[in-house]
Design an enzyme around this catalytic site. Sequence first.
Site, PDB file in Angstrom:
ATOM      1  N   HIS A  54       4.463   7.313  -3.089  1.00 31.40           N
ATOM      2  CA  HIS A  54       4.575   8.765  -3.262  1.00 31.40           C
ATOM      3  C   HIS A  54       3.928   9.416  -2.037  1.00 31.40           C
ATOM      4  O   HIS A  54       2.750   9.201  -1.758  1.00 31.40           O
ATOM      5  CB  HIS A  54       3.874   9.212  -4.544  1.00 31.40           C
ATOM      6  CG  HIS A  54       4.493   8.657  -5.777  1.00 31.40           C
ATOM      7  ND1 HIS A  54       3.767   8.108  -6.814  1.00 31.40           N
ATOM      8  CD2 HIS A  54       5.806   8.555  -6.149  1.00 31.40           C
ATOM      9  CE1 HIS A  54       4.594   7.699  -7.767  1.00 31.40           C
ATOM     10  NE2 HIS A  54       5.826   7.966  -7.398  1.00 31.40           N
ATOM     11  N   GLU A  57       0.355  11.374  -1.915  1.00 31.33           N
ATOM     12  CA  GLU A  57      -0.869  10.709  -2.374  1.00 31.33           C
ATOM     13  C   GLU A  57      -1.586  10.166  -1.136  1.00 31.33           C
ATOM     14  O   GLU A  57      -1.461   8.996  -0.780  1.00 31.33           O
ATOM     15  CB  GLU A  57      -0.516   9.635  -3.398  1.00 31.33           C
ATOM     16  CG  GLU A  57       0.131  10.245  -4.641  1.00 31.33           C
ATOM     17  CD  GLU A  57       0.582   9.223  -5.667  1.00 31.33           C
ATOM     18  OE1 GLU A  57       0.363   8.010  -5.453  1.00 31.33           O
ATOM     19  OE2 GLU A  57       1.169   9.638  -6.680  1.00 31.33           O
ATOM     20  N   HIS A 149      -2.388   4.203  -5.153  1.00 28.48           N
ATOM     21  CA  HIS A 149      -1.894   5.530  -5.523  1.00 28.48           C
ATOM     22  C   HIS A 149      -3.068   6.454  -5.834  1.00 28.48           C
ATOM     23  O   HIS A 149      -4.212   6.015  -5.960  1.00 28.48           O
ATOM     24  CB  HIS A 149      -1.014   5.446  -6.784  1.00 28.48           C
ATOM     25  CG  HIS A 149       0.311   4.808  -6.578  1.00 28.48           C
ATOM     26  ND1 HIS A 149       1.495   5.500  -6.616  1.00 28.48           N
ATOM     27  CD2 HIS A 149       0.650   3.515  -6.336  1.00 28.48           C
ATOM     28  CE1 HIS A 149       2.508   4.674  -6.417  1.00 28.48           C
ATOM     29  NE2 HIS A 149       2.013   3.457  -6.251  1.00 28.48           N
ATOM     30  N   GLU A 212      -4.653   3.390  -9.322  1.00 26.42           N
ATOM     31  CA  GLU A 212      -4.793   4.849  -9.267  1.00 26.42           C
ATOM     32  C   GLU A 212      -6.255   5.134  -8.923  1.00 26.42           C
ATOM     33  O   GLU A 212      -7.152   4.876  -9.721  1.00 26.42           O
ATOM     34  CB  GLU A 212      -4.414   5.473 -10.604  1.00 26.42           C
ATOM     35  CG  GLU A 212      -2.982   5.211 -11.046  1.00 26.42           C
ATOM     36  CD  GLU A 212      -1.962   6.086 -10.340  1.00 26.42           C
ATOM     37  OE1 GLU A 212      -2.385   6.978  -9.549  1.00 26.42           O
ATOM     38  OE2 GLU A 212      -0.753   5.896 -10.571  1.00 26.42           O
TER      39      GLU A 212
END
Length: 327
Positions: A54, A57, A149, A212
């Site tokens: 993404h 990010e 991420h 994450e």
Amino acid sequence: MTDYLQGMLTGQPALPPQGENAVLFWREKGEGILELIPRTPRQPGSLIISAGIHGNETAPIEILNQLVTEILGGECVVAQRLLVIFGNPAAIRQGVRFVDYDMNRLFSGYRDKLPPCDESQRAAQLEQAVSEFRGQDPAQSVCWHLDLHTAIRGSLYPKFGLLPASPRPRNASFIDWLGRAGLEALVFHQAPGGTFSHFTCHTLAAESCTLELGKALPFGCNALADFDCARQALRARIGGDTETPATPDTPPRHFRVVRQLTRTGADFHLHMSDTTPNFTWFPPGTILSEEGGRSERVLHPEGERVLFPNPRVAYGQRAGLMLEEEL
């Protein structure tokens, strides 16, 4: 000093397509796909680290760029074959999550349901690159894939990992490393998906995790000190598990995905606000979503937690995952 990211952002490459120094060889397998092979490997197997699947990010992208700079400058030793991936260069340059479609839904054949787009073509390129890289490993050798991420919304556990459903038993050393990297929670999928980590886990037999690491922010707005533990653990893994952070006093909590909330039409309503944090707990019987006269409720007698709630996804897409804790 080599700034690989800056070269990618400006279109003026910081490196020739291939080269070598006193300790390693490098080769660019495509834009943002950099293979680094030590002259004298200190341990078998291979490592894949990706960021920027993404494009908005940015903290993981900056961390990965720092590691590449240190490797090429001789400050970080590479102990095994390493593939570094900046996932979606077009989205990274535009500062957006994706150009046409969320790329982390397009691996393992899931893109075949869509017309060709920037992300579907890039996903195919990444699948080919990691498959070729893994194909050069000796039989039965271990491969790790760490896909970095940051999350869109806040979280009760700001740093957490998502592990794809796997046909193999959980790897204890991999789970231990994730805790040492600062993850506060681990989420175990039970069903296939279109993520990059699912592809590498199932197709390449890699130990794979989507990490994450905090909140998604624009370039220049990240407090990179907040990512020191993860960065130190990554650097240690690259170097052969030297100076890996200590085991945390509180190990990560383990959760398993029990079901998915899916938006299929315009009347879908998610009974959560836009500020509901990841891992928010809901008691038994709570209405979670409604659509077409039907409702989804919390079923587990101990309650359930939500991950990635989002009522505005495209039809047919995930509007949230419901979790149960493994005790």
